[in-house]
Structure formats: C-alpha cells, structure tokens
Design a protein around this motif. Structure first.
Motif, PDB file in Angstrom:
ATOM      1  N   LYS A  19     -30.471  31.754  42.035  1.00 31.93           N
ATOM      2  CA  LYS A  19     -30.765  32.900  42.895  1.00 31.93           C
ATOM      3  C   LYS A  19     -32.195  33.412  42.686  1.00 31.93           C
ATOM      4  CE  LYS A  19     -28.544  37.256  44.051  1.00 31.93           C
ATOM      5  NZ  LYS A  19     -27.444  38.152  43.686  1.00 31.93           N
ATOM      6  N   ASN A  20     -32.694  33.276  41.472  1.00 28.86           N
ATOM      7  CA  ASN A  20     -34.050  33.745  41.177  1.00 28.86           C
ATOM      8  C   ASN A  20     -35.132  32.939  41.886  1.00 28.86           C
ATOM      9  OD1 ASN A  20     -33.051  35.772  39.572  1.00 28.86           O
ATOM     10  ND2 ASN A  20     -33.287  34.613  37.674  1.00 28.86           N
TER      11      ASN A  20
ATOM     12  N   THR B 291     -24.159  34.389  47.882  1.00 24.77           N
ATOM     13  CA  THR B 291     -25.235  34.554  46.906  1.00 24.77           C
ATOM     14  C   THR B 291     -24.727  34.996  45.539  1.00 24.77           C
ATOM     15  OG1 THR B 291     -25.602  36.811  47.709  1.00 24.77           O
ATOM     16  CG2 THR B 291     -26.958  35.060  48.657  1.00 24.77           C
ATOM     17  N   GLU B 292     -23.495  35.470  45.449  1.00 23.16           N
ATOM     18  CA  GLU B 292     -22.964  35.927  44.163  1.00 23.16           C
ATOM     19  C   GLU B 292     -22.765  34.764  43.196  1.00 23.16           C
ATOM     20  OE1 GLU B 292     -21.256  37.087  47.086  1.00 23.16           O
ATOM     21  OE2 GLU B 292     -22.501  38.888  47.017  1.00 23.16           O
TER      22      GLU B 292
ATOM     23  N   LEU C 135     -24.401  31.856  43.304  1.00 24.45           N
ATOM     24  CA  LEU C 135     -25.583  31.000  43.306  1.00 24.45           C
ATOM     25  C   LEU C 135     -26.275  31.032  41.946  1.00 24.45           C
ATOM     26  CD1 LEU C 135     -26.856  29.254  45.512  1.00 24.45           C
ATOM     27  CD2 LEU C 135     -28.353  31.153  46.036  1.00 24.45           C
TER      28      LEU C 135
ATOM     29  N   ILE D 264     -33.124  25.136  45.965  1.00 28.45           N
ATOM     30  CA  ILE D 264     -31.766  25.441  45.512  1.00 28.45           C
ATOM     31  C   ILE D 264     -31.096  24.103  45.182  1.00 28.45           C
ATOM     32  CG2 ILE D 264     -29.564  26.533  46.090  1.00 28.45           C
ATOM     33  CD1 ILE D 264     -31.810  28.527  46.013  1.00 28.45           C
TER      34      ILE D 264
ATOM     35  N   LYS E  23     -33.292  33.260  54.923  1.00 29.87           N
ATOM     36  CA  LYS E  23     -32.983  34.434  54.111  1.00 29.87           C
ATOM     37  C   LYS E  23     -33.285  35.678  54.941  1.00 29.87           C
ATOM     38  CE  LYS E  23     -34.520  36.852  49.983  1.00 29.87           C
ATOM     39  NZ  LYS E  23     -35.533  36.892  48.924  1.00 29.87           N
TER      40      LYS E  23
END
Length: 154
Positions: free
Chosen positions: A149-150, A143-144, A146, A102, A113
């Motif tokens: 995220k993938n 996480t929205e 981020l 990240i 996670k």
C-alpha cells in the motif's frame, strides 16, 4: 538524551479507491479513451513516478476541483527493465525483468487511484470503463489487505 520518534503504520490513512485495469492499450490511448468516456481530464505528469532505482512508472493525473477528488492513473509495470545477472550456465546472457508497482497484482496493467472523502459509485465507473475497446477487465481492489500500500503514496 536524544528524543526518539516512531512512525505508526496508520500514518498514511487517506481514503482512496483503487481500480485495477487489464488492457492491451498503451498509456496514452487508455488516457484518451478515459477522457472521452468518463469526461475526465487526465494529463501526463512532467516526471514519472520513481519508486526506486530502475523502477520508474508513467503517471497521469487529474485534479477534479468541482467534486473535490484527485485521480491518478499509473502503470503497474515499470517503463525501465531491470538487468539480472546469472551465475549459471548462461552467465553471459542478460535477463530482464519488469518491476511492478503492486507485486501482488502482477497481471494488472494499470491502476486507477481515486482520492476522495465522499461516497463514490465505483460500479458505474467500472461499467463505463469496461465499455472502452480493448479493456478486458476492471475491478476494485481492497486496499485494507494490500501489502504494498505504501507504494501508492504519490
């Protein structure tokens, strides 16, 4: 005429909680401490999580069947170094970087996670994690917002 299929951005819409950990502990010591303090059963995965070439991340997993949860602890920094070639004054010198899982949170050492459909008390979990020695900080990441995220699809 060939059919065209498009993948929506909402393809991966699994609900999960992401906790950032700042620590100087090695991964095996952190897992041992977590297994003792939060009564988890993390085990090292047989293979590292390979995001791309020269981007391999150590991963620990625990499937909590009793609570129907799946936990993953992964290092935010790669276990392999990436060689960068220079075209300047020091072109004979090798420069190394450690790729991040990240990149937006480059100071985070590990990511926890937790995949669950139920309500989960993250505050009490974070308090238990902070009781471990040599854990400097632990907090939840939204996480929205981020961008990468993938990268968290294991």
């Amino acid at each position: 005429m060939a059919a065209i299929y498009k993948i929506n951005d909402d393809f991966y819409d699994e609900s999960f909680i992401l906790i950032a950990l700042h620590t100087t502990l090695d991964d095996y010591a952190l897992v041992y401490g977590l297994n003792q303090s939060i009564k988890s059963k993390f085990k090292r995965a047989k293979k590292n999580f390979n995001l791309a070439e020269n981007k391999s991340f150590p991963i620990f997993e625990w499937e909590d069947e009793f609570h129907d949860m799946y936990w993953v602890l992964v290092a935010n920094h790669s276990s392999e170094q990436e060689v960068i070639s220079n075209n300047d004054l020091f072109k004979d010198e090798s420069t190394y970087t450690k790729p991040r899982l990240i990149p937006e949170y480059k100071d985070v050492d590990y990511l926890l996670k937790i995949e669950t459909e139920k309500d989960f008390d993250t505050n009490s979990l974070i308090k238990n994690i902070l009781m471990l020695p040599r854990i400097m900080a632990a907090y939840e990441i939204s996480t929205e917002k981020l961008k990468s995220k993938n990268n968290l699809i294991f």
